[in-house]
Design an enzyme around this catalytic site. Structure first.
Site, PDB file in Angstrom:
ATOM      1  N   ASP A   1       0.774  -1.341   0.080  1.00 15.12           N
ATOM      2  CA  ASP A   1       0.049   0.056  -0.084  1.00 15.12           C
ATOM      3  C   ASP A   1       0.983   1.173   0.062  1.00 15.12           C
ATOM      4  O   ASP A   1       1.922   1.338   0.188  1.00 15.12           O
ATOM      5  CB  ASP A   1      -1.046   0.125   1.258  1.00 15.12           C
ATOM      6  CG  ASP A   1      -0.458  -0.458   2.410  1.00 15.12           C
ATOM      7  OD1 ASP A   1       0.996  -0.448   2.555  1.00 15.12           O
ATOM      8  OD2 ASP A   1      -0.944  -0.676   3.428  1.00 15.12           O
TER       9      ASP A   1
ATOM     10  N   HIS B   1      -7.247  -5.078  10.159  1.00 14.94           N
ATOM     11  CA  HIS B   1      -7.032  -4.883   8.399  1.00 14.94           C
ATOM     12  C   HIS B   1      -5.832  -5.558   8.130  1.00 14.94           C
ATOM     13  O   HIS B   1      -4.983  -5.917   8.914  1.00 14.94           O
ATOM     14  CB  HIS B   1      -6.958  -3.489   8.353  1.00 14.94           C
ATOM     15  CG  HIS B   1      -5.806  -2.553   8.690  1.00 14.94           C
ATOM     16  ND1 HIS B   1      -5.702  -1.200   8.881  1.00 14.94           N
ATOM     17  CD2 HIS B   1      -4.515  -2.981   8.966  1.00 14.94           C
ATOM     18  CE1 HIS B   1      -4.633  -0.870   9.095  1.00 14.94           C
ATOM     19  NE2 HIS B   1      -4.121  -1.752   9.590  1.00 14.94           N
TER      20      HIS B   1
ATOM     21  N   GLU C   1      -9.616  -2.122   5.211  1.00 13.72           N
ATOM     22  CA  GLU C   1     -10.415  -1.918   6.461  1.00 13.72           C
ATOM     23  C   GLU C   1     -11.577  -2.847   6.719  1.00 13.72           C
ATOM     24  O   GLU C   1     -11.918  -3.438   5.691  1.00 13.72           O
ATOM     25  CB  GLU C   1     -10.703  -0.501   6.482  1.00 13.72           C
ATOM     26  CG  GLU C   1      -9.538   0.703   6.446  1.00 13.72           C
ATOM     27  CD  GLU C   1      -8.772   0.741   7.501  1.00 13.72           C
ATOM     28  OE1 GLU C   1      -8.539  -0.204   8.470  1.00 13.72           O
ATOM     29  OE2 GLU C   1      -8.122   1.742   7.811  1.00 13.72           O
TER      30      GLU C   1
END
Ligand code: PGA
Length: 252
Positions: free
Chosen positions: A67, A138, A143
């Site tokens: 990410d 998560h 999430e």
């Protein structure tokens, strides 16, 4: 799942590095999925030490990170590009162009996400994905409530994640509202997953991981559907689990 118990953070990091090194020894052109955050820095430190002493080389390996924050320049000290460069990449010997991260600055984010998934496929998929776990369950920045079918996508960070990550910023308000993350489907495609957890902060979520059925409310529970997950957790992270709960996570 297979659970390996570590004494403490250092021991977890050493075991995780050894696990990654064994995978590289077996497949030198390993495609690694990498993570950021406090849990994995010790693993990178150990990998760097082992690289320096000639125990491991990343010459033929490649990597894809989970990410990146949206709207953050690569040079920003809080970006995950910066984190990876400083904590790992610049100290070891990956070939140039072999380390990939989602682009938080993409003009066309949807297209950039599709391209990231396409590139992972082109490399033949991830062999070994390193993962931390959020206090809310998560994985990556997927999430609670994220559909399991999602591929790389843009997400809104929950207040709990923003609060957990505020320690790296001057204040919680400075934590970006959104981030790009590999989706659950992208993560599940990895041939093997190595989940790390350390410290009392992770004790409740590990307990939930053991107890709960697979549910989108706790994204990490989806790992129960994967056939090759190894968890390395330290004593503190496992401190609230009974013997039975540890068994559910794959402890012998
Ligand atoms: P941490 O983050 O390693 O900083 O605890 C893990 C995560 O949020 O996935």
């Amino acid at each position: 799942m297979r659970l390996i118990e570590a004494a403490d953070y250092q021991d977890m990091s050493r075991k995780a590095a050894a696990f990654i090194e064994a995978a590289i020894a077996e497949k030198p052109d390993l495609i690694l999925g990498l993570a950021t955050g406090g849990t994995v820095t010790g693993t990178y430190e150990q990998l760097i030490r082992d690289f320096r002493s000639g125990k491991v080389t990343f010459q033929r390996a490649a990597s894809f990170n989970l990410d990146e924050y949206e709207g953050m320049q690569k040079e920003d000290r809080n970006s995950y590009h910066y984190y990876m460069e400083e904590n790992f990449f610049k100290h070891v010997d990956f070939q140039k162009g072999k380390n990939h991260l989602p682009d938080g600055m993409a003009q066309d984010m949807e297209e950039a996400c599709r391209e990231y998934d396409r590139l992972m496929e082109e490399y033949g998929g991830i062999d070994l994905q390193l993962l931390g776990i959020g206090e809310n369950g998560h994985i990556g920045f997927n999430e609670p409530g994220t559909a399991f079918e999602t591929k790389t996508h843009l997400v809104r960070l929950t207040p709990s994640t923003k609060a957990a990550n505020a320690r790296y910023f001057n204040s919680a308000e400075e934590v970006p509202d959104r981030a790009v993350t590999m989706g659950i489907a992208s993560i599940l495609k990895s041939r093997q997953i190595l989940l790390l957890a350390s410290g009392m902060k992770k004790a409740d979520i590990l307990q939930k991981l053991a107890d709960e059925e697979v549910t989108e409310d706790i994204p990490a529970t989806v790992l129960k559907q994967h056939s090759n997950v190894v968890i390395i957790a330290d004593k503190d992270a496992l401190s609230k689990l009974t013997k039975e709960q540890k068994k559910v996570l794959g402890h012998d």
